[in-house]
Design a protein around this motif. Structure first.
Motif, mmCIF file in Angstrom:
data_model
loop_
_atom_site.group_PDB
_atom_site.id
_atom_site.type_symbol
_atom_site.label_atom_id
_atom_site.label_comp_id
_atom_site.label_asym_id
_atom_site.label_seq_id
_atom_site.Cartn_x
_atom_site.Cartn_y
_atom_site.Cartn_z
ATOM 1 N N THR A 459 -8.513 12.001 -2.901
ATOM 2 C CA THR A 459 -9.137 11.473 -1.688
ATOM 3 C C THR A 459 -9.801 12.618 -0.937
ATOM 4 O OG1 THR A 459 -7.223 11.823 -0.246
ATOM 5 C CG2 THR A 459 -7.297 9.741 -1.493
ATOM 6 N N VAL A 460 -10.676 12.260 -0.018
ATOM 7 C CA VAL A 460 -11.339 13.280 0.799
ATOM 8 C C VAL A 460 -10.321 13.985 1.691
ATOM 9 C CG1 VAL A 460 -13.250 13.732 2.392
ATOM 10 C CG2 VAL A 460 -13.438 11.879 0.735
ATOM 11 N N SER A 461 -9.189 13.331 1.957
ATOM 12 C CA SER A 461 -8.148 13.949 2.786
ATOM 13 C C SER A 461 -7.598 15.236 2.178
ATOM 14 C CB SER A 461 -6.999 12.961 3.017
ATOM 15 O OG SER A 461 -7.413 11.910 3.864
ATOM 16 N N GLU A 462 -7.888 15.496 0.907
ATOM 17 C CA GLU A 462 -7.471 16.747 0.292
ATOM 18 C C GLU A 462 -8.110 17.953 0.983
ATOM 19 O OE1 GLU A 462 -7.016 18.697 -4.198
ATOM 20 O OE2 GLU A 462 -8.376 16.996 -3.862
ATOM 21 N N ILE A 463 -9.100 17.693 1.832
ATOM 22 C CA ILE A 463 -9.696 18.774 2.615
ATOM 23 C C ILE A 463 -8.631 19.498 3.434
ATOM 24 C CG2 ILE A 463 -10.290 17.212 4.530
ATOM 25 C CD1 ILE A 463 -12.224 20.354 3.388
ATOM 26 N N TRP A 464 -7.571 18.768 3.844
ATOM 27 C CA TRP A 464 -6.496 19.405 4.603
ATOM 28 C C TRP A 464 -5.803 20.494 3.779
ATOM 29 C CZ3 TRP A 464 -5.850 19.204 9.607
ATOM 30 C CH2 TRP A 464 -6.365 18.118 10.315
ATOM 31 N N LEU A 465 -5.554 20.209 2.507
ATOM 32 C CA LEU A 465 -4.921 21.204 1.649
ATOM 33 C C LEU A 465 -5.815 22.423 1.486
ATOM 34 C CD1 LEU A 465 -2.741 22.170 -0.294
ATOM 35 C CD2 LEU A 465 -3.808 20.751 -2.082
ATOM 36 N N ARG A 466 -7.111 22.179 1.307
ATOM 37 C CA ARG A 466 -8.043 23.290 1.110
ATOM 38 C C ARG A 466 -8.142 24.160 2.366
ATOM 39 N NH1 ARG A 466 -6.643 22.831 -3.496
ATOM 40 N NH2 ARG A 466 -7.489 21.124 -4.749
ATOM 41 N N LEU A 467 -8.136 23.531 3.533
ATOM 42 C CA LEU A 467 -8.182 24.304 4.784
ATOM 43 C C LEU A 467 -6.911 25.160 4.927
ATOM 44 C CD1 LEU A 467 -9.572 21.592 7.232
ATOM 45 C CD2 LEU A 467 -10.711 23.736 6.643
ATOM 46 N N LEU A 468 -5.782 24.583 4.594
ATOM 47 C CA LEU A 468 -4.527 25.342 4.691
ATOM 48 C C LEU A 468 -4.497 26.494 3.688
ATOM 49 C CD1 LEU A 468 -2.032 22.393 5.162
ATOM 50 C CD2 LEU A 468 -2.654 24.106 6.879
ATOM 51 N N GLU A 469 -5.004 26.246 2.479
ATOM 52 C CA GLU A 469 -5.071 27.318 1.476
ATOM 53 C C GLU A 469 -5.979 28.443 1.950
ATOM 54 O OE1 GLU A 469 -4.336 24.814 -2.675
ATOM 55 O OE2 GLU A 469 -6.364 25.094 -1.910
ATOM 56 N N ALA A 470 -7.100 28.073 2.581
ATOM 57 C CA ALA A 470 -8.028 29.076 3.079
ATOM 58 C C ALA A 470 -7.399 29.895 4.211
ATOM 59 C CB ALA A 470 -9.318 28.417 3.555
ATOM 60 N N TYR A 471 -6.535 29.232 4.971
ATOM 61 C CA TYR A 471 -5.842 29.935 6.064
ATOM 62 C C TYR A 471 -4.766 30.874 5.516
ATOM 63 C CZ TYR A 471 -3.038 30.762 10.234
ATOM 64 O OH TYR A 471 -2.352 31.374 11.259
ATOM 65 N N GLY A 472 -4.038 30.410 4.492
ATOM 66 C CA GLY A 472 -2.960 31.226 3.928
ATOM 67 C C GLY A 472 -1.633 30.909 4.570
ATOM 68 N N ARG A 473 -0.566 31.256 3.888
ATOM 69 C CA ARG A 473 0.780 30.945 4.399
ATOM 70 C C ARG A 473 1.385 32.150 5.092
ATOM 71 N NH1 ARG A 473 3.912 26.620 0.730
ATOM 72 N NH2 ARG A 473 4.863 26.339 2.757
#
Length: 473
Positions: A459-473
């Motif tokens: 789904t397009v909601s996977e954008i949330w995962l990509r934003l978090l990955e770009a931010y880093g943990r």
């Protein structure tokens, strides 16, 4: 001549969606309420704004969506049926009749007085009716001003004499003009440019600056490109110096000497409060100004006077006005009955979200959906932030949704508290993503916890995962 006098617990000036919601909450809380309205019950949103504008936009959005999916695109062989679009629009306004809304008001146990209402004293409203008589209403507890706003027409040479369209004429037009010049770069300007370009009008939009300047810059850039793809001419950083009505239509003159000819001109440069002629001066307030309130929507210095919706200039959006209405109605009941008042931030009786978590959708192509602070606003407020961007088209769900999907997502992270301050999406159908963003901002969900909100694939909601990955943990 005074016809009669009536007493209610609460009097509400304005029977738009905000006024209706205030009255409904008051009645649900056990008090009596009356709405005063001189136009259509249901207000601007129902007849000249939200509903008819989106009804004008939706058919073209659906058509463009089909044309961007192989297989469906081959099945699309025709163009928009303009008459059918306008007829569907009319169905959403009930033909500009308010019978259904009046029936709802009565069914909710709310009284209605038709006429022009004005404050005539403390807790007192006089309603001038069409037959020349006056009804005096007295409130035991509160008067709520929910009169909304009108389109602002700037003092540009010749503009008023040119009989321009405002949002009302644009959303209720019975025919599509061959050419439409639009002055402005905000939501109304861009949405109506998209609607009328799709309906076959030659559209020229003239904006003093960029488009959607209160949002992230990339949003305005994408919308400008989208309008040009639809065949509209978009002139940015261009001032209008003069407007002239001619036998053939209108001429719009810009500061650089350009002359735009069109059949009609739409002015979409802002709003002005409907506070003239409603008696504010009788209680020591200035007419023609926005009403200031505290977070319980009460006007300072007047323990009986409230203002909700556009008229208080907190957030000029129907959904936000209805949010204010719920808080105002409930706190009026609490104060009237001696119940506890929850006026701490995010309490039941305050409109805290007005300050930092206002959701908004611009229904252009591409759509823009945002909530909370932009990068510029966050920095201006002194937050230590990190800005994270990601191209939505790189998400698998986006490629399934539409061939050649293009869009951008941005989240603004408060580095000290590690929560989201704002989120903006620009792209096809991004309005579907907005509520999740609103919950994250309002709930101040920590970044660490957001990792556990797993988006479904694809789904397009996977954008949330990509934003978090770009931010880093």
């Amino acid at each position: 001549m005074i016809r009669h006098m009536s007493e209610y617990d609460v009097i509400v000036l304005g029977a738009g969606p905000v006024g209706e919601n205030v009255a409904d909450r008051v009645v649900r809380g056990g008090l009596s309420a009356v709405l005063v309205e001189h136009e259509l019950v249901g207000g601007e949103c129902s007849y000249w704004a939200c509903m008819p504008s989106k009804a004008l936009l939706r058919p073209a959005q659906a058509l463009r969506a089909a044309r961007h999916v192989a297989g469906a695109a081959q099945a699309v062989t025709g163009e928009l049926d303009v008459a059918a679009v306008l007829a569907r629009r009319d169905s959403f306004t009930s033909g500009w009749k308010d019978d259904g809304q009046v029936e709802w008001v009565r069914g909710a146990g709310i009284d209605l007085v038709r006429g022009h209402g004005r404050l005539s004293g403390v807790r007192q409203v006089t309603v001038d009716t069409a037959d020349g008589t006056a009804t005096v209403l007295t409130a035991r507890h509160a008067v709520v001003v929910a009169t909304g706003s009108d389109a602002l027409i700037p003092d540009t040479e010749g503009l008023r004499d040119a009989r321009p369209w405002t949002s009302r004429e644009a959303t209720s037009a019975e025919r599509v003009p061959a050419g439409l010049a639009i002055i402005g770069g905000g939501v109304v300007a861009t949405e109506m440019a998209s609607a009328y370009a799709s309906l076959g009008s030659t559209v020229t939009l003239v904006a003093r600056g960029g488009l959607l300047r209160g949002m992230e810059p990339f949003a305005g850039d994408l919308v400008a490109a989208g309008l040009r793809d639809q065949g509209a001419t978009v002139l940015l950083d261009t001032a209008v110096s003069r407007v002239t009505r001619t036998d053939a239509g209108v001429e719009v003159h810009t500061g650089d000497g350009t002359v735009i000819t069109a059949e009609e001109v739409l002015v979409a440069t802002g709003r002005t409060p409907r506070t003239t002629g409603i008696g504010l001066e009788t209680v020591g307030l200035a007419a023609g100004e926005w009403l200031t309130t505290d977070d319980t929507l009460r006007v300072p210095g007047h323990d009986w006077l409230y203002a909700a919706g556009d008229v208080n200039h907190r957030a000029l959006l129907t959904h936000q006005g209805k949010y204010q209405a719920r808080a105002a109605g409930d706190v009026i009941v609490a104060r009237a009955t001696g119940a506890p008042v929850a006026d701490q931030p995010w309490g039941r009786h305050v409109a805290t979200a007005d300050h930092a978590a206002v959701p908004q959708v611009v229904f252009t192509d591409p759509e823009v959906a945002s909530v909370g602070l932009t990068e510029r606003a966050a920095r201006a407020a002194g937050h230590d932030i990190r800005v994270v961007d990601y191209e939505i088209g790189n998400v698998a769900g986006a490629s399934v949704r539409q061939d050649g999907y293009a869009g951008t997502a941005r989240m603004i992270v408060d580095e000290r508290r590690r929560v989201l301050l704002g989120v903006t999406f620009a792209g096809p159908d991004v309005s579907d993503l907005l509520q999740a963003a609103t919950i994250a901002v309002v709930g101040e969900v920590p970044i660490e916890r957001l990792w556990h909100a797993v988006p479904a694939y694809p789904t397009v909601s996977e954008i949330w995962l990509r934003l978090l990955e770009a931010y880093g943990r």
